[in-house]
Design a protein around this motif. Sequence first.
Motif, PDB file in Angstrom:
ATOM      1  N   THR A   1       0.786  -1.235   0.000  1.00 31.21           N
ATOM      2  CA  THR A   1       0.000   0.000   0.000  1.00 31.21           C
ATOM      3  C   THR A   1       0.820   1.288   0.000  1.00 31.21           C
ATOM      4  O   THR A   1       0.291   2.358  -0.311  1.00 31.21           O
ATOM      5  CB  THR A   1      -0.919   0.039   1.239  1.00 31.21           C
ATOM      6  N   GLY A   2       2.096   1.200   0.412  1.00 33.26           N
ATOM      7  CA  GLY A   2       2.905   2.405   0.540  1.00 33.26           C
ATOM      8  C   GLY A   2       2.632   3.171   1.824  1.00 33.26           C
ATOM      9  O   GLY A   2       3.166   4.262   2.026  1.00 33.26           O
ATOM     10  N   GLU A   3       1.824   2.589   2.708  1.00 27.22           N
ATOM     11  CA  GLU A   3       1.463   3.259   3.955  1.00 27.22           C
ATOM     12  C   GLU A   3       2.541   3.035   5.015  1.00 27.22           C
ATOM     13  O   GLU A   3       2.926   1.897   5.291  1.00 27.22           O
ATOM     14  CB  GLU A   3       0.119   2.742   4.466  1.00 27.22           C
ATOM     15  N   VAL A   4       3.016   4.106   5.614  1.00 22.16           N
ATOM     16  CA  VAL A   4       4.046   4.047   6.651  1.00 22.16           C
ATOM     17  C   VAL A   4       3.386   3.841   8.010  1.00 22.16           C
ATOM     18  O   VAL A   4       2.587   4.667   8.449  1.00 22.16           O
ATOM     19  CB  VAL A   4       4.887   5.334   6.665  1.00 22.16           C
ATOM     20  N   THR A   5       3.719   2.717   8.675  1.00 22.32           N
ATOM     21  CA  THR A   5       3.111   2.411   9.975  1.00 22.32           C
ATOM     22  C   THR A   5       4.139   2.055  11.036  1.00 22.32           C
ATOM     23  O   THR A   5       3.772   1.887  12.194  1.00 22.32           O
ATOM     24  CB  THR A   5       2.121   1.237   9.844  1.00 22.32           C
ATOM     25  N   THR A   6       5.412   1.930  10.662  1.00 29.06           N
ATOM     26  CA  THR A   6       6.455   1.556  11.612  1.00 29.06           C
ATOM     27  C   THR A   6       7.681   2.431  11.397  1.00 29.06           C
ATOM     28  O   THR A   6       7.813   3.106  10.365  1.00 29.06           O
ATOM     29  CB  THR A   6       6.865   0.080  11.441  1.00 29.06           C
ATOM     30  N   GLU A   7       8.597   2.390  12.347  1.00 31.20           N
ATOM     31  CA  GLU A   7       9.837   3.143  12.212  1.00 31.20           C
ATOM     32  C   GLU A   7      10.654   2.639  11.020  1.00 31.20           C
ATOM     33  O   GLU A   7      11.272   3.424  10.293  1.00 31.20           O
ATOM     34  CB  GLU A   7      10.658   3.028  13.504  1.00 31.20           C
ATOM     35  N   TYR A   8      10.636   1.334  10.810  1.00 33.49           N
ATOM     36  CA  TYR A   8      11.395   0.746   9.698  1.00 33.49           C
ATOM     37  C   TYR A   8      10.844   1.233   8.356  1.00 33.49           C
ATOM     38  O   TYR A   8      11.610   1.643   7.472  1.00 33.49           O
ATOM     39  CB  TYR A   8      11.336  -0.770   9.780  1.00 33.49           C
ATOM     40  N   THR A   9       9.526   1.217   8.208  1.00 35.00           N
ATOM     41  CA  THR A   9       8.960   1.680   6.936  1.00 35.00           C
ATOM     42  C   THR A   9       9.128   3.187   6.762  1.00 35.00           C
ATOM     43  O   THR A   9       9.206   3.674   5.630  1.00 35.00           O
ATOM     44  CB  THR A   9       7.472   1.290   6.812  1.00 35.00           C
ATOM     45  N   ARG A  10       9.197   3.929   7.867  1.00 33.56           N
ATOM     46  CA  ARG A  10       9.480   5.360   7.756  1.00 33.56           C
ATOM     47  C   ARG A  10      10.868   5.584   7.183  1.00 33.56           C
ATOM     48  O   ARG A  10      11.079   6.440   6.316  1.00 33.56           O
ATOM     49  CB  ARG A  10       9.363   6.042   9.120  1.00 33.56           C
ATOM     50  N   ARG A  11      11.852   4.781   7.646  1.00 33.53           N
ATOM     51  CA  ARG A  11      13.214   4.908   7.137  1.00 33.53           C
ATOM     52  C   ARG A  11      13.275   4.549   5.653  1.00 33.53           C
ATOM     53  O   ARG A  11      13.968   5.213   4.869  1.00 33.53           O
ATOM     54  CB  ARG A  11      14.163   4.004   7.937  1.00 33.53           C
ATOM     55  N   ILE A  12      12.564   3.509   5.266  1.00 32.25           N
ATOM     56  CA  ILE A  12      12.535   3.117   3.862  1.00 32.25           C
ATOM     57  C   ILE A  12      11.900   4.222   3.020  1.00 32.25           C
ATOM     58  O   ILE A  12      12.405   4.594   1.953  1.00 32.25           O
ATOM     59  CB  ILE A  12      11.765   1.796   3.674  1.00 32.25           C
ATOM     60  N   ASP A  13      10.782   4.755   3.496  1.00 32.30           N
ATOM     61  CA  ASP A  13      10.083   5.800   2.754  1.00 32.30           C
ATOM     62  C   ASP A  13      10.947   7.046   2.608  1.00 32.30           C
ATOM     63  O   ASP A  13      10.974   7.675   1.538  1.00 32.30           O
ATOM     64  CB  ASP A  13       8.776   6.140   3.478  1.00 32.30           C
TER      65      ASP A  13
END
Length: 260
Positions: free
Chosen positions: A178-190
């Motif tokens: 989905t491209g939705e940021v929900t964790t610290e890890y996905t925030r870093r990736i985004d």
Amino acid sequence: MKARKSFDELTISDDFMFCKIMEDEGLCRIFLEMLLADKIGKITYLSSQNAIATNSEAKSIRLDVLVRDERGTSYDIEMQVGNEYNLPQRMRYYQAALDISFLDKGYSYKALSNSYIIFLCLFDPIGSNRAFYTFENICREDKSISLRDGARKIILNADAFQQAENPDLRGFLQYVVTGEVTTEYTRRIDDMIRTIKVSEQMRKEYRILPAVIMDAIDEGLQQGLQQKAVQAARNLKQLGISIDIIVQATGLSKEEVENI
């Protein structure tokens, strides 16, 4: 033929962006430790688009991301968007190709290190609606007995992200879909994806390595012919592609590319 995405449209599920994300040692380490629920050794090798040829007649492969740690364990990480209904056989072949490439003539079979073939899929190739599948060789007569050959295969089904028990893994798989940021890890990736998209160097690299060029390289490698790889390298040098990228794409050594 399906139109190629523009650079600005790329997401982590696109091969180019996925490889760039996993080339970051910190992000790659977190991903592997999240999957294995354990710490890995110090990363000693990390590279994307690794070409592997077993011999002059066999089908060659190009790995998305290849990692090795200080204990010698290897990790092949692949992004798979479309279902070609051959994933089990493909994983089997990748494992064989890695083993052949890592075991030099004269060495004992015991020199083969532990390895993981990891496929991150946007679909469920097994069909059991699980987010996480782990496979290893066990005894059918007594499933408590493992062959202990050191080979494991992991399939991630991002489409079933809600089924993942680990919240960090669930958040990562959800981000892939989905491209939705929900964790610290996905925030870093985004954040990294945003940084990549404002890089003119990355934009140029994506533009001058279109899919048709990579397909031509793959065709040459699959034929297992040295001259095909040399010709591909020569063409890429004429396009101004860096030596390091040509080495990764063709499987030739840096010295061979420099001498072309």
